[in-house]
Design an enzyme around this catalytic site. Structure first.
Site, PDB file in Angstrom:
ATOM      1  N   LYS A 208      24.653  65.617  51.466  1.00  0.00           N
ATOM      2  CA  LYS A 208      25.619  66.513  52.212  1.00  0.00           C
ATOM      3  C   LYS A 208      24.083  68.114  52.346  1.00  0.00           C
ATOM      4  O   LYS A 208      23.984  67.649  53.684  1.00  0.00           O
ATOM      5  CB  LYS A 208      27.027  67.322  51.870  1.00  0.00           C
ATOM      6  CG  LYS A 208      28.217  66.640  52.583  1.00  0.00           C
ATOM      7  CD  LYS A 208      29.288  67.325  52.423  1.00  0.00           C
ATOM      8  CE  LYS A 208      30.035  66.556  52.924  1.00  0.00           C
ATOM      9  NZ  LYS A 208      31.591  67.202  53.128  1.00  0.00           N
TER      10      LYS A 208
ATOM     11  N   LYS B 176      29.514  55.074  54.666  1.00  0.00           N
ATOM     12  CA  LYS B 176      31.018  55.634  55.066  1.00  0.00           C
ATOM     13  C   LYS B 176      31.330  56.284  56.044  1.00  0.00           C
ATOM     14  O   LYS B 176      31.058  56.535  57.036  1.00  0.00           O
ATOM     15  CB  LYS B 176      31.544  56.729  53.694  1.00  0.00           C
ATOM     16  CG  LYS B 176      32.899  56.856  53.663  1.00  0.00           C
ATOM     17  CD  LYS B 176      32.840  57.932  53.021  1.00  0.00           C
ATOM     18  CE  LYS B 176      32.831  59.477  53.351  1.00  0.00           C
ATOM     19  NZ  LYS B 176      33.668  60.720  52.798  1.00  0.00           N
TER      20      LYS B 176
ATOM     21  N   LYS C  35      35.216  61.522  59.305  1.00  0.00           N
ATOM     22  CA  LYS C  35      35.417  62.513  60.337  1.00  0.00           C
ATOM     23  C   LYS C  35      34.505  63.401  60.763  1.00  0.00           C
ATOM     24  O   LYS C  35      34.385  63.759  61.731  1.00  0.00           O
ATOM     25  CB  LYS C  35      36.547  63.166  60.017  1.00  0.00           C
ATOM     26  CG  LYS C  35      36.616  63.590  58.909  1.00  0.00           C
ATOM     27  CD  LYS C  35      38.109  64.650  58.315  1.00  0.00           C
ATOM     28  CE  LYS C  35      37.887  64.962  57.225  1.00  0.00           C
ATOM     29  NZ  LYS C  35      37.497  65.552  56.049  1.00  0.00           N
TER      30      LYS C  35
END
Ligand code: TYM
Length: 347
Positions: free
Chosen positions: A125, A207, A210
């Site tokens: 991230k 992955k 969302k």
């Protein structure tokens, strides 16, 4: 069956406890469902369950406030629509139970810089959002440890990407117990056999997420059937045209393996059965079948969510009762922790 709070209040009764959460940082996807919520719903009768919207965690990336509020309430509706009966499960919004933030701070002081630096998700991230590598993103696993340990759960049902955070939670709990005695139960990650890592349909080595902005590689719970079919038709496979091109080989055929995983999870069939079913068929037929299986899996969830989302009073009532039930249990653990570490009780 007695309501969850009554059972939760009587912790002597040896019913196992499960807890998990999802950040309302984007619309829930097929990955959130197959990796997490589906397992929760399947186990709801067996355990005392606590499921929450991890809204405090969402603040580690920049959110549009109105969208965050909307998604948090929508997520509550989706939990219920996925089969989590609010009379049998404690459903709540994380920030409505201040004990999370308080224990999160305390556990920060028992979590090592080196441990936090090793977290894969932090590395990923922070590389992706180099302009906003904030303190919360770094210390996030300590808050997650607090989310978990407050409820003394036996199991934490999550997708594969969260296993490392649950393992860190165990390490922190062991460390704390080592200093102060048995305060926390040591929880175990509970990872589904199939569906633990649903991949992006267009980039099957990544992955399904969302928080991704591009819509075509991910399927959302609220997508309409035509959209879902279109996304599966465009899903990336490979150039294999053999008799048994539909076979499970994640190393060499990641796109097909991902579709097989999705199909297996939605239909309950195993990989050998799926290969036999599509022997002699090309990818076109296979992708259409996966799309249809997903449409049928998500249809009742979408319809029920749409109905519940309109009922604001009902959702607010759920949030209130859920937070009350959760606070009762969380505050019990927090009081114990405060005493152990030497904080003065409020007179
Ligand atoms: P989050 O919000 O990223 O994801 C929620 C849950 O969905 C699973 N998941 C997936 N599983 C399979 N394939 C995918 N593509 C996929 N995408 C998501 C995740 O593994 C997760 O189980 N830190 C957590 C939220 C959290 C939490 C907690 C979880 C906060 N506190 C305490 C458990 C216990 C997170 O960011 O998950």
């Amino acid at each position: 069956m007695r309501p969850a709070v009554e059972r939760a209040n009587n912790m002597d009764e040896k019913r196992k406890v499960m807890l998990s959460g999802i950040q309302p940082s984007g619309d829930l996807t097929l990955g959130s469902y197959l990796g997490a919520i589906k397992t929760w719903a399947e186990r709801a009768e067996q355990f005392d369950c606590y499921y929450f919207m991890a809204d405090l965690h969402s603040l580690t990336s920049r959110q549009v406030p109105a969208d965050l509020r909307r998604r948090t309430l929508e997520q509550m509706a989706q939990y219920v629509a996925c089969g989590l009966d609010p009379d049998k499960n404690t459903l709540f919004i994380q920030s409505h139970v201040p004990a999370h933030a308080e224990l999160g701070w305390i556990l920060n002081c028992y979590t090592m810089f080196g441990e936090l630096s090793r977290m894969t998700q932090f590395k990923e991230k922070s590389a992706k959002n180099a302009d906003n590598v904030n303190g919360g993103l770094f210390t996030y696993p300590a808050l997650m440890a607090a989310d978990i340990l407050l409820y003394q759960p036996d199991y934490v049902p999550v997708g594969g990407d969260q296993k490392q955070h649950v393992e860190l939670t165990r390490d922190v709990a062991h460390r704390f117990n080592g200093i102060y005695g048995d305060v926390f139960k040591i929880p175990e990650p509970y990872i589904p056999k199939v569906g633990a890592r649903v991949m992006d349909l267009l980039e099957p080595t990544k992955k399904m997420s969302k928080s991704d902005k591009t819509g075509n590689g991910r399927v959302c719970l609220m997508d309409d059937p035509a959209d879902i079919m279109r996304k599966f038709k465009r899903a990336v496979t490979d150039s294999d045209t053999g008799e048994n091109c539909v076979r499970y080989d994640p190393e060499n055929k990641p796109g097909v393996a991902n579709l097989m995983q999705i199909y297996a999870s939605c239909t309950g069939r195993d990989y050998d059965q799926i290969t036999a079913e599509f022997a002699g068929h090309g990818y076109g037929d296979f992708k259409a079948a996966v799309g249809e299986a997903v449409v049928e899996t998500l249809r009742p969830i979408r319809e029920e969510s749409q109905r519940l989302i309109k009922d604001k009073a009902y959702l607010e009532d759920l949030c209130r009762t859920g937070a009350e039930k959760a606070s009762y249990v969380a505050n019990k653990t927090l009081r114990k922790v405060r005493k152990k570490v030497g904080l003065v009780a409020m007179p």
